[in-house]
Structure formats: structure tokens, C-alpha cells
Scaffold this motif. Structure first.
Motif, mmCIF file in Angstrom:
data_model
loop_
_atom_site.group_PDB
_atom_site.id
_atom_site.type_symbol
_atom_site.label_atom_id
_atom_site.label_comp_id
_atom_site.label_asym_id
_atom_site.label_seq_id
_atom_site.Cartn_x
_atom_site.Cartn_y
_atom_site.Cartn_z
ATOM 1 N N THR A 86 -2.164 13.872 1.558
ATOM 2 C CA THR A 86 -3.604 13.678 1.729
ATOM 3 C C THR A 86 -3.959 12.523 2.654
ATOM 4 O O THR A 86 -5.089 12.451 3.133
ATOM 5 C CB THR A 86 -4.275 13.416 0.369
ATOM 6 N N THR A 89 0.859 -1.183 0.000
ATOM 7 C CA THR A 89 0.000 0.000 0.000
ATOM 8 C C THR A 89 0.892 1.229 0.000
ATOM 9 O O THR A 89 1.833 1.312 0.795
ATOM 10 C CB THR A 89 -0.916 0.035 1.234
ATOM 11 N N ARG A 108 -4.333 9.545 1.621
ATOM 12 C CA ARG A 108 -5.086 8.571 0.817
ATOM 13 C C ARG A 108 -4.163 7.515 0.213
ATOM 14 O O ARG A 108 -3.002 7.771 -0.050
ATOM 15 C CB ARG A 108 -5.807 9.289 -0.322
ATOM 16 N N ILE A 112 0.751 5.239 0.572
ATOM 17 C CA ILE A 112 -0.078 6.297 1.143
ATOM 18 C C ILE A 112 0.533 7.645 0.780
ATOM 19 O O ILE A 112 1.714 7.896 1.062
ATOM 20 C CB ILE A 112 -0.184 6.145 2.670
ATOM 21 N N GLU A 113 -0.261 8.492 0.147
ATOM 22 C CA GLU A 113 0.202 9.825 -0.205
ATOM 23 C C GLU A 113 0.315 10.640 1.084
ATOM 24 O O GLU A 113 -0.656 10.772 1.836
ATOM 25 C CB GLU A 113 -0.772 10.484 -1.180
#
Length: 156
Positions: free
Chosen positions: A125, A119, A127, A121-122
Motif C-alpha cells: 500500500t 519507519t 503506507r 512502510i507496507e
């Protein structure tokens, strides 16, 4: 055909049928990190005994095409886990209950599976910019399975 030739051909066909490519559930484009700064998020996951703890994470970071930085300066935080799924566990294709990977049965036996989950994750943000899970029936050395699963999860 002679019996000496038929038996090896039948065995080869049976073994070829047992080898299945990893199954992948992916959301987002694997090229999201090209030229971006990435860092590994701290994790509490326990790897399999024979797989190096950082092997899957190192492979993911190397194949993404981004540059590795400290977490505070990263565009994306990467969460990477490699695990052995117990017998009977599958992977959902979507939230509607559609199974991508069901319990595999060979000769009536259930099999465990190896899985790599990624995963991204930015950081701005919070997200998820990319996520992927690759699974395959557990067989052989888990350290070698990591290579196959990471490659499948990040394939275009």
C-alpha cells in the motif's frame, strides 16, 4: 551524618537526576513485523562518526521478530536513521505543536540530543505501518546511545 558521607550522597543524587530515559513518539504497534518479511530501504543518511552506519538498522531488524529478505520480496521496508540533533531541536507529539522533548537546560546550557527514527512502510500500500522516534540528551558514546534508543522505540 559525617561530612564524608553527605558529599558522596549529594553527588550521587545529582548524577541520578541527570540520567533521563529516552523520550519516544510512536505511531502503530511495534509487533507489526512478527512473522513478516522485512527489508531495509536504501538510505542516504550519514551516521555519526563513532557509530557504525548499520548499527541502528541491524538492531531494529533483529528486535522486530520478522525475517529479513531482499526488498523486492518484503512485506515491509524499514527506514532507520540515527542522528545527532542540534541544540534546541525538540520532537513534536502531534501536529498541533505539542512538544514532547524540549530543549533541555542544565545550568542554563542548551544540549544536543541523539535520535533514532524508525519507519516501516507496507510494500503493498505504501503506507506507514509503524513509526517511532526516540530521543535523549547527547552524552557519552553515540554507539551505546543507539542501543538505548532502539530499545525504547520498539518497547511494548
Amino acid at each position: 551524618m559525617s561530612v564524608k558521607l553527605v558529599l558522596p550522597l549529594a553527588a550521587a543524587a545529582l548524577l541520578a537526576g541527570c540520567a533521563t530515559p529516552p523520550q519516544v513518539v510512536r505511531s502503530g504497534d511495534p509487533a507489526f513485523a512478527n512473522g513478516k518479511a522485512v527489508a531495509l530501504a536504501a538510505t542516504q543518511a550519514t551516521p555519526l562518526d563513532r557509530a557504525r552506519p548499520d548499527q541502528a538498522a541491524a538492531l531494529v531488524v533483529a528486535r522486530l521478530g520478522g525475517r529479513t529478505v531482499e526488498p523486492a520480496a518484503a512485506d515491509y521496508l524499514m527506514q532507520v536513521a540515527f542522528s545527532e540533533l542540534p541544540k534546541g531541536v525538540g520532537v513534536m507529539r502531534d501536529g498541533a505543536g505539542s512538544w514532547l522533548s524540549e530543549t533541555r537546560r542544565r545550568f542554563g546550557l542548551r544540549r544536543a540530543a541523539y535520535a533514532v527514527s524508525i519507519t516501516a512502510i507496507e510494500t503493498k500500500t505504501g503506507r506507514a505501518a509503524f513509526s517511532a522516534t526516540a530521543t535523549e540528551p547527547a552524552h557519552g558514546d553515540p554507539a551505546k546511545a543507539v542501543d538505548r534508543l532502539v530499545a525504547a522505540a520498539l518497547a511494548d
